[in-house]
Design a protein around this motif. Structure first.
Motif, PDB file in Angstrom:
ATOM      1  N   ASP A   7       8.394   8.470   6.555  1.00 49.43           N
ATOM      2  CA  ASP A   7       8.912   7.519   7.532  1.00 49.43           C
ATOM      3  C   ASP A   7       8.231   7.743   8.881  1.00 49.43           C
ATOM      4  O   ASP A   7       7.845   6.793   9.571  1.00 49.43           O
ATOM      5  N   SER A   8       8.071   9.012   9.270  1.00 49.54           N
ATOM      6  CA  SER A   8       7.421   9.344  10.536  1.00 49.54           C
ATOM      7  C   SER A   8       5.946   8.947  10.521  1.00 49.54           C
ATOM      8  O   SER A   8       5.440   8.361  11.481  1.00 49.54           O
ATOM      9  N   VAL A   9       5.248   9.258   9.421  1.00 51.72           N
ATOM     10  CA  VAL A   9       3.832   8.918   9.301  1.00 51.72           C
ATOM     11  C   VAL A   9       3.627   7.409   9.400  1.00 51.72           C
ATOM     12  O   VAL A   9       2.755   6.916  10.129  1.00 51.72           O
ATOM     13  N   TYR A  10       4.437   6.646   8.668  1.00 51.10           N
ATOM     14  CA  TYR A  10       4.242   5.204   8.589  1.00 51.10           C
ATOM     15  C   TYR A  10       4.739   4.458   9.824  1.00 51.10           C
ATOM     16  O   TYR A  10       4.343   3.308  10.048  1.00 51.10           O
ATOM     17  N   SER A  11       5.600   5.089  10.605  1.00 51.17           N
ATOM     18  CA  SER A  11       6.163   4.386  11.761  1.00 51.17           C
ATOM     19  C   SER A  11       5.113   4.041  12.811  1.00 51.17           C
ATOM     20  O   SER A  11       5.333   3.173  13.656  1.00 51.17           O
ATOM     21  N   GLY A  12       3.949   4.678  12.731  1.00 48.23           N
ATOM     22  CA  GLY A  12       2.892   4.400  13.707  1.00 48.23           C
ATOM     23  C   GLY A  12       2.121   3.129  13.455  1.00 48.23           C
ATOM     24  O   GLY A  12       1.349   2.681  14.310  1.00 48.23           O
ATOM     25  N   GLY A  13       2.298   2.513  12.295  1.00 51.02           N
ATOM     26  CA  GLY A  13       1.575   1.275  11.986  1.00 51.02           C
ATOM     27  C   GLY A  13       1.651   0.978  10.506  1.00 51.02           C
ATOM     28  O   GLY A  13       2.021   1.835   9.696  1.00 51.02           O
ATOM     29  N   ALA A  14       1.285  -0.246  10.142  1.00 48.95           N
ATOM     30  CA  ALA A  14       1.488  -0.720   8.777  1.00 48.95           C
ATOM     31  C   ALA A  14       0.317  -0.452   7.839  1.00 48.95           C
ATOM     32  O   ALA A  14       0.303  -0.964   6.724  1.00 48.95           O
ATOM     33  N   ASP A  15      -0.675   0.318   8.297  1.00 49.97           N
ATOM     34  CA  ASP A  15      -1.824   0.558   7.406  1.00 49.97           C
ATOM     35  C   ASP A  15      -2.377   1.970   7.602  1.00 49.97           C
ATOM     36  O   ASP A  15      -3.578   2.158   7.747  1.00 49.97           O
ATOM     37  N   TYR A  16      -1.500   2.964   7.549  1.00 54.36           N
ATOM     38  CA  TYR A  16      -1.921   4.332   7.832  1.00 54.36           C
ATOM     39  C   TYR A  16      -3.036   4.781   6.898  1.00 54.36           C
ATOM     40  O   TYR A  16      -4.013   5.387   7.338  1.00 54.36           O
TER      41      TYR A  16
END
Length: 207
Positions: A7-16
């Motif tokens: 959740d933390s990793v993906y919260s920065g944007g929709a195409d990590y």
């Protein structure tokens, strides 16, 4: 590591991890039967494989335990009118309809779970596949820098729980008919600093 980590990793944007699948995956989906094959993407993340499969014409049920990733994928599918049903759930205890899917994707999935969880996830995939259905699998091997703890490892290597010894992934799928299997090293430019991965790629059929 858990849902909260991703959740933390993906919260920065929709195409990590990016949204570009490898050429073998595109070939795999294009070879599925019918104009609109039904696919199950287990631990789909933000849709790196669900999205290109749907763009080719597949109907995709995409599942991940990161609700942040699922919310992002739902929004993307709605905006682009892609045939993706996104569900926030734990793939280890998922109960999909039996023999309902033409294909299952397990891309990096197995390496993010502990060894006792591996067979239950494979069993979920097998139950979901129709007879003659196909499965596309990628996992990380013990050749990966993350396994060795070297500085060339991915910045998210701490989330990986299982690395496969040589031929171990193929052995896990011994109940399937394996049509392609190889292990290799590759550079990964899709996220974070450039790093290498040891990869096992498997394609198999339910027989």
């Amino acid at each position: 590591m858990s849902e909260a980590f991703f959740d933390s990793v993906y919260s920065g944007g929709a195409d990590y991890y990016g949204l570009e699948a490898r050429p073998e995956f595109h070939s795999f989906v294009r070879a599925l039967p019918g104009p609109k094959p039904k696919c199950l993407d287990l631990a789909c993340g933000q849709g790196r494989h669900a999205i290109p499969a749907a763009r080719i014409g597949a109907r995709v049920h995409a599942v991940d335990y990161s609700c942040v990733a699922i919310d992002q994928l739902r929004a993307f599918a709605s905006d682009t009118r892609l045939a993706i049903e996104a569900e926030c759930a734990d793939v280890r205890i998922l109960n999909p309809p039996a023999q309902a899917y033409d294909a299952v994707f397990l891309v990096s999935t197995l390496s993010h779970f502990d060894e006792p969880d591996l067979q239950p996830i494979v069993d979920v995939a097998r139950r979901a596949l129709a007879e003659g259905g196909r499965i596309f699998v990628e996992a990380f091997t013990t050749a990966d820098p993350g396994y060795r703890g070297s500085g060339e490892a991915s910045e998210t290597a701490s989330a990986l729980k299982h690395y496969f010894a040589p031929n171990a992934l193929a052995d896990l799928f011994r109940q399937f008919t394996v049509t392609e299997y190889r292990e290799f090293m590759e550079d990964d430019l899709s996220h974070g600093p450039v790093h290498q991965h040891g990869v096992a790629l498997l394609i198999a059929e339910k027989r």
